[in-house]
Structures are given as structure tokens and as C-alpha cells.
Motif scaffolding. Sequence first.
Motif, PDB file in Angstrom:
ATOM      1  N   SER A 193       0.831  -1.205   0.000  1.00  0.00           N
ATOM      2  CA  SER A 193       0.000   0.000   0.000  1.00  0.00           C
ATOM      3  C   SER A 193       0.864   1.254   0.000  1.00  0.00           C
ATOM      4  O   SER A 193       0.571   2.214  -0.709  1.00  0.00           O
ATOM      5  CB  SER A 193      -0.916   0.018   1.224  1.00  0.00           C
ATOM      6  N   GLY A 194       1.916   1.243   0.798  1.00  0.00           N
ATOM      7  CA  GLY A 194       2.801   2.397   0.880  1.00  0.00           C
ATOM      8  C   GLY A 194       3.553   2.674  -0.403  1.00  0.00           C
ATOM      9  O   GLY A 194       3.819   3.821  -0.750  1.00  0.00           O
ATOM     10  N   LYS A 195       3.884   1.620  -1.137  1.00  0.00           N
ATOM     11  CA  LYS A 195       4.609   1.801  -2.389  1.00  0.00           C
ATOM     12  C   LYS A 195       3.754   2.473  -3.462  1.00  0.00           C
ATOM     13  O   LYS A 195       4.280   3.020  -4.422  1.00  0.00           O
ATOM     14  CB  LYS A 195       5.122   0.455  -2.900  1.00  0.00           C
ATOM     15  N   ARG A 196       2.433   2.436  -3.294  1.00  0.00           N
ATOM     16  CA  ARG A 196       1.538   3.053  -4.273  1.00  0.00           C
ATOM     17  C   ARG A 196       1.244   4.517  -3.972  1.00  0.00           C
ATOM     18  O   ARG A 196       0.542   5.177  -4.735  1.00  0.00           O
ATOM     19  CB  ARG A 196       0.222   2.276  -4.329  1.00  0.00           C
ATOM     20  N   LEU A 197       1.789   5.038  -2.896  1.00  0.00           N
ATOM     21  CA  LEU A 197       1.521   6.427  -2.520  1.00  0.00           C
ATOM     22  C   LEU A 197       2.081   7.404  -3.552  1.00  0.00           C
ATOM     23  O   LEU A 197       3.149   7.174  -4.115  1.00  0.00           O
ATOM     24  CB  LEU A 197       2.171   6.755  -1.173  1.00  0.00           C
ATOM     25  N   LYS A 198       1.373   8.494  -3.726  1.00  0.00           N
ATOM     26  CA  LYS A 198       1.900   9.569  -4.557  1.00  0.00           C
ATOM     27  C   LYS A 198       3.038  10.248  -3.802  1.00  0.00           C
ATOM     28  O   LYS A 198       3.003  10.376  -2.578  1.00  0.00           O
ATOM     29  CB  LYS A 198       0.808  10.604  -4.834  1.00  0.00           C
ATOM     30  N   VAL A 199       4.046  10.674  -4.531  1.00  0.00           N
ATOM     31  CA  VAL A 199       5.215  11.309  -3.924  1.00  0.00           C
ATOM     32  C   VAL A 199       4.795  12.512  -3.080  1.00  0.00           C
ATOM     33  O   VAL A 199       5.326  12.725  -1.991  1.00  0.00           O
ATOM     34  CB  VAL A 199       6.232  11.724  -5.011  1.00  0.00           C
ATOM     35  N   GLU A 200       3.842  13.304  -3.543  1.00  0.00           N
ATOM     36  CA  GLU A 200       3.451  14.504  -2.800  1.00  0.00           C
ATOM     37  C   GLU A 200       2.748  14.188  -1.478  1.00  0.00           C
ATOM     38  O   GLU A 200       2.637  15.055  -0.615  1.00  0.00           O
ATOM     39  CB  GLU A 200       2.587  15.439  -3.656  1.00  0.00           C
ATOM     40  N   ASN A 201       2.284  12.948  -1.293  1.00  0.00           N
ATOM     41  CA  ASN A 201       1.620  12.552  -0.047  1.00  0.00           C
ATOM     42  C   ASN A 201       2.507  11.720   0.865  1.00  0.00           C
ATOM     43  O   ASN A 201       2.148  11.458   2.004  1.00  0.00           O
ATOM     44  CB  ASN A 201       0.354  11.735  -0.344  1.00  0.00           C
ATOM     45  N   ARG A 202       3.685  11.299   0.380  1.00  0.00           N
ATOM     46  CA  ARG A 202       4.545  10.387   1.141  1.00  0.00           C
ATOM     47  C   ARG A 202       5.490  11.155   2.058  1.00  0.00           C
ATOM     48  O   ARG A 202       6.103  12.142   1.669  1.00  0.00           O
ATOM     49  CB  ARG A 202       5.358   9.529   0.181  1.00  0.00           C
ATOM     50  N   VAL A 203       5.578  10.666   3.295  1.00  0.00           N
ATOM     51  CA  VAL A 203       6.531  11.198   4.267  1.00  0.00           C
ATOM     52  C   VAL A 203       7.316  10.029   4.839  1.00  0.00           C
ATOM     53  O   VAL A 203       6.881   8.880   4.769  1.00  0.00           O
ATOM     54  CB  VAL A 203       5.821  11.976   5.403  1.00  0.00           C
ATOM     55  N   PHE A 204       8.478  10.332   5.396  1.00  0.00           N
ATOM     56  CA  PHE A 204       9.336   9.305   5.965  1.00  0.00           C
ATOM     57  C   PHE A 204       9.638   9.623   7.431  1.00  0.00           C
ATOM     58  O   PHE A 204       9.717  10.786   7.818  1.00  0.00           O
ATOM     59  CB  PHE A 204      10.657   9.215   5.197  1.00  0.00           C
ATOM     60  N   PHE A 205       9.823   8.556   8.216  1.00  0.00           N
ATOM     61  CA  PHE A 205      10.149   8.679   9.633  1.00  0.00           C
ATOM     62  C   PHE A 205      11.365   7.812   9.935  1.00  0.00           C
ATOM     63  O   PHE A 205      11.535   6.766   9.323  1.00  0.00           O
ATOM     64  CB  PHE A 205       8.979   8.202  10.507  1.00  0.00           C
TER      65      PHE A 205
END
Length: 85
Positions: A39-51
Amino acid sequence: MIEHKEITSSELFRFLKQRKIQWAGNKNLKIYGTLSCKSGKRLKVENRVFFDSDKDAIKEGYRPCGHCMREAYRVWKNNKLIFGV
């Protein structure tokens, strides 16, 4: 928290190699999970954040992913039902 759209590909790979990024999340839905989550791999770049840790994601108000973190999600959901959060 690092927004994907604010870093270059080379910075991303360097952060991954240095283990500065351990988790990914969706900033609109406030969900975080593993870097290998389908699911995370399908995220749009503009919505993805990293921790760098799951504690940071929780501190920022994110909840565990129901796909890649089933047990943590169950605990979160049960606490939400018990405490009415």
C-alpha cells in the motif's frame, strides 16, 4: 518527518542506506507503515513522508497501517474503541 517531495532521489537512497529512514507514511490519511508495504509503495510522492522511527510517526499523530502492521493496527483500533479517541 521528511517529506518525499522535498528530497532528491540521491538523498533518499543515502538516508535509506544510513537507516535515517525506517518508516513511510501518508500525510493526508495520517497512516504509517513499513517501507516494503504494498500500500505504501503506491503512494503519490506529494503525499509520502518518511520517519526514522515508529515513535516519531506516532508522535506526529499517525496510526499503524492495517496491511503491513496488523498487530499494531489491532492494538491502535482497540484502544480507539475503548477510549473513544
